[in-house]
Design a protein around this motif. Sequence first.
Motif, short mmCIF file in Angstrom:
data_model
loop_
_atom_site.label_atom_id
_atom_site.label_comp_id
_atom_site.label_asym_id
_atom_site.label_seq_id
_atom_site.Cartn_x
_atom_site.Cartn_y
_atom_site.Cartn_z
N ARG A 1 -9.56 0.70 7.64
CA ARG A 1 -11.26 -0.20 6.82
C ARG A 1 -11.87 -0.37 8.21
NH1 ARG A 1 -10.83 -2.03 1.99
NH2 ARG A 1 -8.86 -2.19 0.87
N ILE A 2 -11.70 -0.72 8.88
CA ILE A 2 -12.22 -1.70 10.20
C ILE A 2 -12.79 0.09 10.91
CG2 ILE A 2 -12.16 -2.58 12.34
CD1 ILE A 2 -9.96 -4.61 11.74
N SER B 1 -5.71 -1.66 6.97
CA SER B 1 -7.18 -2.21 8.10
C SER B 1 -7.42 -1.60 8.83
CB SER B 1 -6.03 -3.96 8.11
OG SER B 1 -5.45 -4.57 6.97
N SER B 2 -6.66 -1.20 9.39
CA SER B 2 -7.33 -0.81 10.65
C SER B 2 -7.69 0.32 10.43
CB SER B 2 -6.27 0.13 11.42
OG SER B 2 -5.74 -1.28 12.79
N TRP C 1 0.95 -1.38 -0.52
CA TRP C 1 0.25 0.06 0.42
C TRP C 1 1.20 1.11 0.21
CZ3 TRP C 1 -4.92 -0.07 -0.98
CH2 TRP C 1 -5.95 -1.02 -0.99
N ASP D 1 0.30 -3.87 6.20
CA ASP D 1 -0.05 -3.27 5.28
C ASP D 1 -1.84 -3.46 6.64
OD1 ASP D 1 -0.46 -4.29 3.27
OD2 ASP D 1 0.34 -6.08 3.83
N ASP D 2 -1.24 -3.41 8.35
CA ASP D 2 -1.85 -3.01 9.44
C ASP D 2 -2.93 -1.83 9.11
OD1 ASP D 2 0.49 -2.74 10.30
OD2 ASP D 2 0.05 -3.20 11.98
N ARG E 1 -2.61 0.40 -3.90
CA ARG E 1 -1.66 -0.77 -3.51
C ARG E 1 -1.05 -1.49 -4.72
NH1 ARG E 1 -1.11 -4.87 -0.23
NH2 ARG E 1 -0.87 -6.87 -0.55
#
Length: 176
Positions: free
Chosen positions: A104-105, A101-102, A10, A97-98, A64
Amino acid sequence: MNDAILKPAWYVLHVKSRFENVVNEGLVKKSFEAFLPKIQVRSRRRDRRKMIQVPLFPGYLFVRTNLDPHLHLEIVRTVGAVRLVGNRTGPPVPVPDDVVSSLRIMVAAEKAVTTGRRYSKGERVMVTGGTLGGVVGVFSQYRGKGRVIVNIDILGQFAAVEVSEDDVITLPEIIS
């Protein structure tokens, strides 16, 4: 090229002001995986009160890709795209990536998400909205509930004013 560089990751893409949706749609049409985190905020217009979706980070979105020169060129050729964010002299810097992801949540949870930057005491700022729009001063302190104190130097003395944090921007340092 190095295999580590060609590994998909990303990256943050800087875009023209208010072009976030245009760039996001353009990247998706070009088959890139793009992520534009949006949050709901109350419209600031006085004639109506409605909730609108705005970018969490105005002027930026995530894409990405690997750093293949052809793909890099396709990304920055997208209408409204400016550049992939990185060091001035080096290649673009990947975002873990995390972190994506965070994000997105967080935006999927539809809870209130606040962003912004913290001002430092003594930092030069300008009031951009309200009746004091255009006033230049020095950040003094936070007052809570989105309020800040700005000191304005006048004739060797200062006058302090309390304004909304949303109506204050940082001014660049003046190099003498």
